[in-house]
Design an enzyme around this catalytic site. Sequence first.
Site, short mmCIF file in Angstrom:
data_model
loop_
_atom_site.label_atom_id
_atom_site.label_comp_id
_atom_site.label_asym_id
_atom_site.label_seq_id
_atom_site.Cartn_x
_atom_site.Cartn_y
_atom_site.Cartn_z
N ASP A 197 0.56 -1.59 -0.27
CA ASP A 197 -0.09 -0.09 0.03
C ASP A 197 0.50 1.55 -0.43
O ASP A 197 1.97 0.73 0.77
CB ASP A 197 -0.89 -0.20 1.13
CG ASP A 197 -1.70 1.08 1.75
OD1 ASP A 197 -2.59 0.94 0.79
OD2 ASP A 197 -1.88 1.76 2.27
N GLU A 248 14.01 -14.80 -0.69
CA GLU A 248 14.90 -16.65 0.17
C GLU A 248 13.36 -17.10 -0.37
O GLU A 248 14.02 -18.21 0.55
CB GLU A 248 14.77 -15.80 1.51
CG GLU A 248 15.65 -14.60 2.67
CD GLU A 248 16.06 -13.85 3.39
OE1 GLU A 248 16.85 -13.36 3.79
OE2 GLU A 248 15.83 -14.96 4.49
C1 BGC Z 1 -5.52 1.96 -0.38
C2 BGC Z 1 -6.82 2.30 0.38
C3 BGC Z 1 -6.44 3.06 1.85
C4 BGC Z 1 -5.31 4.20 1.46
C5 BGC Z 1 -4.60 4.07 2.55
C6 BGC Z 1 -4.68 2.98 -0.57
O1 BGC Z 1 -3.64 2.58 -1.56
O2 BGC Z 1 -5.85 1.59 -1.39
O3 BGC Z 1 -7.87 1.55 0.60
O4 BGC Z 1 -7.80 4.23 2.22
O5 BGC Z 1 -4.21 3.46 0.34
O6 BGC Z 1 -4.12 3.02 2.74
#
Ligand code: BGC
Length: 523
Positions: A197, A248
């Site tokens: 993310d 790994e």
């Molecule tokens: C996620 C979102 C999230 C945001 C904060 C994004 O990349 O896909 O759903 O609200 O990051 O974590």
Amino acid sequence: SLSPWWRSAVVYQVYLRSFADSNGDGIGDLAGLRSRLPYLSWLGVDALWINPHYPSGGADGGYDIADYRAVDPDYGDVADLEALVADARRLGLKVVLDVVPNHTSDQHPWFQAALADPEAPEASRYHFAPASEEPPNNWRSLFGGPAWSRTPDGRWYLHLFAPEQPDLNWRDPAVAADFEKTLRFWLDRGVSGFRVDVAYGLFKDAELRDNPGTYSPTLFGHGPEQAMTWNQPEVHDVWRRWREITDEYPDTMIVGEVCLADPQEVALYSRPDEMHQSFCFRLLKSGWDTEAFADGVRSALDAFGSVGAPVSWVLGNHDKDRQVTRFGGGALGTARARAAALLMLSLPGSAYLYAGDELGLPQAVVPDEAKTDPIFFRSGGARAGRDGCRIPMPWNDTAGVGFSPDGAADPWLPIPADWSGYAVSAQTRDGGSMLTLYRRALALRAAHPALGSGEARVETAGDVLTVHCAGDDETVRCVVNMGTETVLVRTTGTVLLASSTSVRQSAGSIALPPNTAAWISED
Ligand code: BGC
Ligand code: CA
């Protein structure tokens, strides 16, 4: 083929809370997902990516994580996840988890310790500023509102997203060390990788020092006032280290959510010693537009080709309105989504399907009182938010659509009255359904390496977008008529699949109606 699985994988994105509820509390869970693995195997995908399963404050759909090495009780426990991985492996499916290094939940023990004592070692793992009347600068959160909130004792802390998501300070080595523990914790339990993310910029101290000016990012790039230098050298050191760790473990991969506007910048994150791949969001962001699609595909193929990485194509996810609605809704949007599916599944690279898109789900209207998205709340209701693309999956044509056992419980988001009309059960039996189209396309993609693993050449002629996918011993042409008139495609090839039944082949040419795509095999 000898190339690793992730180079041309079809990955199915599961929004865990909305997929399948096993215990009747109206919340999707790991046992429910496990019971539906045969469906994923039947559909013909290679892997599943699960949105965050971790203990969370519940402020942002699970992207506010309070414990990175556990499972939220709503979803089950670690043993349930291990059982899911084992069942998936038996079905030839890989499991990819979500991981969120940019911020934790404000419920995370680190943040709680930092709140309790400004001198606690955990305090340096976030971006705190001393108490003052005004915040350190006027940066804005991606969700609207200021990017700074106050602690009870008056200090400020940075959060590019919701106040419940304090940004981590990656200068503190304890942060990197803990994430390495987390990667190994789940890799040791058999997962095949991670979707990372907000992977574009973890180090904000330089910006805080040098660019205190107005900063208003958009979710996929920067605001015009202030182009933050997200692409810091140090962030690539992090991905190199994560790549060492995942390497790994055999057959693993990392796919990054690198929300930067320039694909050449994004591709830097997928150099051979960094993340295996990252998403191309151009097809997700643009409407039904021939040049936007062609430019998005070309620029991604060029950028990622220059670093030898596959593109991760995506038409839908949990952050954007459903593509049927984006492409115009109703029969028009559905026809276009069917054509877009053939386009995406023809392209070389990995393709990500968001659960429900294979059913042609539209964006649902969620009543304000049922909304959960911080984007809705922090915009004061000006922005609808993302709940409408996170409605529980319709499995059958009962009122509860088979989401919970015998329709018990109130699902965590309301199910629209017409939702059963999209159910898996009916579409499975319907040769003309979106589900049947996806299933046939996935089977053909697996049987024809030109699809998903070919050398692609993109061309447009008016509103007709054509991708020539050259395999070793076959070329498959994906022709997409994005215009309003039927076009004649000259070919002596064979139609492998068309997105609508109204494609007519006569001697030497194929009539392709508007908003239709066809895969044509030409030797
Ligand atoms: C996620 C979102 C999230 C945001 C904060 C994004 O990349 O896909 O759903 O609200 O990051 O974590
Ligand atoms: Ca449940």
